[in-house]
Design an enzyme around this catalytic site. Structure first.
Site, mmCIF file in Angstrom:
data_model
loop_
_atom_site.group_PDB
_atom_site.id
_atom_site.type_symbol
_atom_site.label_atom_id
_atom_site.label_comp_id
_atom_site.label_asym_id
_atom_site.label_seq_id
_atom_site.Cartn_x
_atom_site.Cartn_y
_atom_site.Cartn_z
ATOM 1 N N GLU A 1 0.800 -1.096 -0.092
ATOM 2 C CA GLU A 1 -0.010 -0.019 -0.060
ATOM 3 C C GLU A 1 0.797 1.206 -0.005
ATOM 4 O O GLU A 1 1.656 1.514 1.134
ATOM 5 C CB GLU A 1 -0.875 0.074 1.011
ATOM 6 C CG GLU A 1 -2.308 0.680 1.121
ATOM 7 C CD GLU A 1 -2.025 2.242 1.901
ATOM 8 O OE1 GLU A 1 -1.678 3.160 1.289
ATOM 9 O OE2 GLU A 1 -2.218 2.061 2.996
ATOM 10 N N CYS B 1 -1.958 8.920 3.108
ATOM 11 C CA CYS B 1 -1.518 8.666 1.689
ATOM 12 C C CYS B 1 -3.170 8.999 0.740
ATOM 13 O O CYS B 1 -2.959 9.047 -0.292
ATOM 14 C CB CYS B 1 -1.445 7.303 1.428
ATOM 15 S SG CYS B 1 -2.614 6.047 2.368
#
Length: 491
Positions: free
Chosen positions: A259, A293
């Site tokens: 990720e 993010c």
């Protein structure tokens, strides 16, 4: 369990095979508070031998753990859930002190941690196999779903407890063992505090190991070691690429769950509700100082609403309090470390040098960087294409819906995204054309639900988290046949 338990102590050691012990590297990590620079604790760092001990302990413990009943594993997470509730204030205080999180952000992270634990209770009973058809007389065919074995977890500093436990909890629930390397900025909240919680809940020794070490000493070997079957990494795309390379070049091939970075577009179409869009975009950009993010990294606004949006957005952001994260009124706290501050200042300097309109700014104080807003930003500029892990907002003009979609997709990343429109059908059509793993209509790009899919496209990662998706990632299929009548072989 007492209602007011004694606060955890001795969070300055490694946790390997159920034992709290000093690392053997000869190096010490000074763990500091990002807001005031005070030293929280000093941790003796792990060596490669300590890491090997952790992986060997995990391999041994996992074999027995895989044989435990679903009910026994679910019961563990019921106990963990109770501990999280009892120690809520202690956990939130650690998140504020070690990560610089505001009270709001720390509470959001505690809720995410609790939600992931709650979901893990149900995971053991959701593992299913299959009885398959086969053309050979007298043969039965089965596909069993089994634990992978040992899972290596490398977690980041921005949501350390949640993003560590997002892999730890499902891995344990599905019969795996885990070794965690938390970020050096957050060794306690990223790993050691979780070890205390699982230890208190009665997790058998060896199933969860926390190894805090210098990346130069245990970074590559963490992935290259033969024990882990999967490396779960959350962090930058640059480091993710390195881990992916190591996972396929070592002695044993490994699965990876990556990720990685993001550059989420927040698209405001010409029929959007500006009151909703302004507040959502501001929250998506500045929550936890933009150090997420999924943050709304580029705000793309249709030209018909652009000027009014910019004015309202700046007026709203101007009210944000910057300061002590322990103050409930604070919106913008400190950045995590000096590296993040320097990157933020470089990006701000880049925007100024390019002549973009600086609508809002301010003086930096230590690691406190006030909100900066730039308008008139071209989407293809280095400033817009950079992942702004700081309270810095680029606003981009789009001349049509088609151009807005083109701008949204013009990035190497594809993690999260959002679109604002009063026409929900239009929003759904637009969302399905965005090249991202996740898109949210009339809401922020920062979304993570423990029972909904989480993951990205393009350079934002490989693999999926949460629910049945993480179940598939952390288990493997094993085909077994049973010949219950003799076969006639040709020779």
């Amino acid at each position: 369990m007492t209602l007011n338990p004694t606060a955890y102590s001795d969070l300055d050691r490694q946790f390997i095979n159920g034992i709290w012990r000093s690392g053997r590297s000869g190096k010490t990590l000074s763990n500091t508070n990002p807001y005031d620079g005070s030293v929280i604790n000093a941790i003796s760092l792990a060596s490669a031998d300590d890491l090997d001990d952790a992986y060997c302990a995990a391999e041994t413990a996992q074999q027995q753990w895989a044989l435990t009943s679903h009910g026994e594993r679910s019961a563990l997470f019921l106990r963990v859930l109770s501990i999280l509730d009892t120690r809520k204030e202690e956990i939130i205080a650690w998140l504020v002190r070690e990560t610089g999180a505001t009270l709001l952000k720390a509470t959001v992270e505690w809720n995410a941690l609790r939600g992931g634990t709650l979901e893990a209770i149900a995971l053991p009973s959701r593992v299913e196999g299959k009885i398959m058809p086969i053309d050979i007389p007298g043969k039965q065919s089965f596909v069993f779903r089994e634990p992978l074995g040992v899972i290596g977890v490398i977690s980041p500093w921005n949501f350390p407890m949640h993003l560590s436990n997002r892999s730890i909890a499902p891995a344990l629930a599905l019969g795996n063992a885990v070794v965690v390397k938390p970020a050096e900025d957050t060794p306690v909240t990223g790993g050691l505090l979780l070890a205390k919680i699982y230890e208190e809940a009665g997790l058998p020794a060896g199933l969860l190991n926390i190894v805090v070490g210098d990346v130069t000493e245990i970074g590559d070997v963490f992935t290259l070691h033969c024990a882990p079957k999967l490396i779960s990494f959350t962090g930058s795309t640059r480091v993710g690429r390195r881990i992916a390379e190591l996972a396929v070049t070592g002695k044993r091939l490994k699965h990876v769950g990556l990720e990685l970075g993001g550059n989420a577009p927040i698209v405001v179409l010409d029929d959007a509700d500006l009151d909703v869009a302004v507040r959502a975009a501001a929250f998506a950009r500045f929550f936890h100082n933009g150090q997420i993010c999924m943050s709304g990294n580029r705000i793309i606004v249709d030209t018909t609403l652009y000027d009014e949006f910019v004015e309202r957005f700046v007026d709203h952001v101007r009210t944000f309090k910057v300061g002590d994260p322990a103050d409930p009124a604070t919106v913008i706290g400190p950045l995590m470390n000096l590296k993040q501050k320097e990157a933020a200042l470089q990006n701000i300097a880049m925007a100024r040098a390019a002549g973009f309109e600086e609508k809002l700014g301010g003086e930096v104080d230590g690691l406190l960087v006030p909100p900066h807003v730039f308008a008139g930003v071209p989407n293809d500029s280095a400033f817009a294409q950079a992942e702004q892990f700081a309270p810095v907002a680029p606003i981009i003009r789009a001349n049509s819906e088609q151009e807005a979609l083109q701008l949204a997709n013009a990035t190497e990343y594809g993690l999260s995204s959002a679109v604002f429109t009063r026409d929900l059908g239009r929003g759904l059509r637009f969302a399905r054309k965005i090249e991202a793993g996740m898109t949210h209509i009339n809401d922020i790009s920062i979304q993570d639900s423990p029972f909904n899919m989480f993951g990205g496209e393009k350079n934002s990662g490989i693999g999926r988290f949460n629910g049945d998706w993480i179940l598939s990632e952390l288990t493997t299929d094993h085909w077994i046949t049973l010949q219950d009548t003799p076969r006639n072989y040709p020779f």
